[in-house]
Design a protein around this motif. Structure first.
Motif, PDB file in Angstrom:
ATOM      1  N   ALA A 174       0.846  -1.197   0.000  1.00 30.54           N
ATOM      2  CA  ALA A 174       0.000   0.000   0.000  1.00 30.54           C
ATOM      3  C   ALA A 174       0.877   1.241   0.000  1.00 30.54           C
ATOM      4  O   ALA A 174       1.972   1.244   0.577  1.00 30.54           O
ATOM      5  CB  ALA A 174      -0.929   0.010   1.210  1.00 30.54           C
ATOM      6  N   ILE A 175       0.388   2.292  -0.652  1.00 27.96           N
ATOM      7  CA  ILE A 175       1.066   3.590  -0.671  1.00 27.96           C
ATOM      8  C   ILE A 175       0.030   4.664  -0.354  1.00 27.96           C
ATOM      9  O   ILE A 175      -1.098   4.625  -0.872  1.00 27.96           O
ATOM     10  CB  ILE A 175       1.701   3.897  -2.045  1.00 27.96           C
ATOM     11  N   PHE A 176       0.415   5.616   0.501  1.00 30.90           N
ATOM     12  CA  PHE A 176      -0.444   6.766   0.756  1.00 30.90           C
ATOM     13  C   PHE A 176       0.106   7.974   0.012  1.00 30.90           C
ATOM     14  O   PHE A 176       1.271   8.334   0.170  1.00 30.90           O
ATOM     15  CB  PHE A 176      -0.539   7.089   2.246  1.00 30.90           C
TER      16      PHE A 176
ATOM     17  N   LYS B 253      -4.789  -1.536  17.516  1.00 33.91           N
ATOM     18  CA  LYS B 253      -5.572  -1.768  16.311  1.00 33.91           C
ATOM     19  C   LYS B 253      -5.074  -0.846  15.209  1.00 33.91           C
ATOM     20  O   LYS B 253      -4.954   0.363  15.396  1.00 33.91           O
ATOM     21  CB  LYS B 253      -7.046  -1.500  16.584  1.00 33.91           C
ATOM     22  N   ILE B 254      -4.773  -1.403  14.053  1.00 34.55           N
ATOM     23  CA  ILE B 254      -4.302  -0.651  12.899  1.00 34.55           C
ATOM     24  C   ILE B 254      -5.467  -0.432  11.933  1.00 34.55           C
ATOM     25  O   ILE B 254      -6.192  -1.371  11.596  1.00 34.55           O
ATOM     26  CB  ILE B 254      -3.160  -1.389  12.175  1.00 34.55           C
ATOM     27  N   LYS B 255      -5.645   0.814  11.498  1.00 33.10           N
ATOM     28  CA  LYS B 255      -6.635   1.155  10.480  1.00 33.10           C
ATOM     29  C   LYS B 255      -6.003   2.140   9.500  1.00 33.10           C
ATOM     30  O   LYS B 255      -5.194   2.979   9.895  1.00 33.10           O
ATOM     31  CB  LYS B 255      -7.886   1.768  11.092  1.00 33.10           C
ATOM     32  N   PHE B 256      -6.396   2.064   8.234  1.00 30.48           N
ATOM     33  CA  PHE B 256      -5.865   2.958   7.204  1.00 30.48           C
ATOM     34  C   PHE B 256      -6.787   4.168   7.098  1.00 30.48           C
ATOM     35  O   PHE B 256      -7.814   4.122   6.430  1.00 30.48           O
ATOM     36  CB  PHE B 256      -5.754   2.212   5.866  1.00 30.48           C
ATOM     37  N   THR B 257      -6.432   5.259   7.771  1.00 35.83           N
ATOM     38  CA  THR B 257      -7.311   6.426   7.820  1.00 35.83           C
ATOM     39  C   THR B 257      -7.179   7.261   6.552  1.00 35.83           C
ATOM     40  O   THR B 257      -6.166   7.187   5.837  1.00 35.83           O
ATOM     41  CB  THR B 257      -6.979   7.310   9.029  1.00 35.83           C
ATOM     42  N   PRO B 258      -8.181   8.107   6.263  1.00 34.10           N
ATOM     43  CA  PRO B 258      -8.140   8.950   5.059  1.00 34.10           C
ATOM     44  C   PRO B 258      -6.991   9.953   5.050  1.00 34.10           C
ATOM     45  O   PRO B 258      -6.667  10.510   3.999  1.00 34.10           O
ATOM     46  CB  PRO B 258      -9.492   9.665   5.098  1.00 34.10           C
ATOM     47  N   PHE B 259      -6.382  10.208   6.212  1.00 36.86           N
ATOM     48  CA  PHE B 259      -5.289  11.169   6.284  1.00 36.86           C
ATOM     49  C   PHE B 259      -3.924  10.491   6.369  1.00 36.86           C
ATOM     50  O   PHE B 259      -2.908  11.136   6.655  1.00 36.86           O
ATOM     51  CB  PHE B 259      -5.492  12.117   7.471  1.00 36.86           C
ATOM     52  N   GLY B 260      -3.898   9.186   6.152  1.00 33.31           N
ATOM     53  CA  GLY B 260      -2.624   8.487   6.104  1.00 33.31           C
ATOM     54  C   GLY B 260      -2.132   7.957   7.430  1.00 33.31           C
ATOM     55  O   GLY B 260      -1.074   7.321   7.484  1.00 33.31           O
TER      56      GLY B 260
END
Length: 276
Positions: A45-47, A76-83
């Motif tokens: 994955a790339i942000f 807990k890891i989550k991919f947020t909209p702000f990276g």
């Protein structure tokens, strides 16, 4: 075991292994060249940052969330909209400082401001301290609660508060509340739950003044960190020295994340005070 490793950094980016997934994210302090270009091949994955925050591009089918272990804590890891992923591993040196404090001081009342997903709170709870965890985002506070459950610390003494930090501090002062330890990791800029604007250059000193009212300027400990240009480690230490009346020891340093190569990536500034 799913965990975190910083593989490399450079060219304003960082390459991380998070729970077995290779991730590339921006890193504004990584102004130097990458150490090993071959490591960067085939990311999962790339942000990409843009004027609206940014966007993720996924090359692998990654779960919406998963948990990893960092510094003996489960997050807990989550991919947020702000990276963001919900983890700031550069804070590990401060989590270890909290554990060191607990070897000498017991049952402290600690206030954790801008507390985000709560790993500093968890480090306090496992050390036997009581914590008031404050963040303006309900989503972040809920995330921190989940992390406390994952780390088997949810039964410890903790208050979860969703509020603007300055407003909360003023109410605590009116109530006559006292705290002995303070942890602050303020953003450069932010908005409260009701649109309140935070700018570190204007608001940090008044905020610390409020904190000092809650301990008569004699705290047992303070940890202050940030990621803002101009707020060097020494500046943060000088700020604490100018406000604290207790006798004790001060320390300051860069926040660093160790890379697999043995090098370290700069990730901000921190300063601390310990009474005694």
């Amino acid at each position: 075991m799913k965990t975190y490793t910083l593989l490399d950094s450079g060219d304003l980016t960082k390459l991380e292994m998070v729970g077995g997934y290779k991730i590339i994210r921006p890193s504004l302090l990584s102004v130097y060249k990458k150490t090993n270009e071959s490591l960067w091949e085939n990311p999962d994955a790339i942000f990409y940052k843009n004027e609206n925050g940014g966007r993720w591009k996924f090359f692998t089918d990654i779960p919406d969330s998963f948990s990893i272990t960092v510094s003996n804590l489960t997050v807990k890891i989550k991919f947020t909209p702000f990276g963001h992923l919900g983890l700031f591993p550069e804070q590990e040196q401060n989590w270890n400082f909290i554990r060191k404090i607990s070897q000498k001081k017991k049952n402290l009342e600690v206030l954790n401001l801008f507390a985000y997903s709560g790993l500093s709170t968890l480090a306090c709870l496992e050390s036997g301290f009581s914590v008031c965890h404050v963040d303006a985002s309900k989503g972040m506070v809920d995330w921190a609660k989940e992390n406390s459950q994952l780390s088997s610390l949810s039964e410890k003494k903790v208050r979860w508060i969703v509020d603007d930090v300055s407003k909360f501090l003023k109410r605590e002062i009116r109530r006559g509340k006292k705290y002995e330890g303070f942890i602050l990791d303020p953003p450069t800029f932010g908005r409260g739950s009701k649109g309140e604007v935070w700018k570190i250059e204007n608001d940090l000193i008044p905020l610390l003044d409020l904190c000092m009212e809650l301990c008569q300027s004699r705290p047992e400990f303070v940890i202050l960190s940030c990621h803002t240009n101009g707020f060097s480690p020494k500046n943060l230490e000088r700020i604490l020295e100018s406000m604290i009346l207790s006798k004790g020891s001060y320390a300051f340093s860069e926040l660093l994340i160790s890379e697999k190569s043995g090098r370290a990536m700069p990730s901000g500034s921190t300063a601390s005070f310990l009474q005694g």
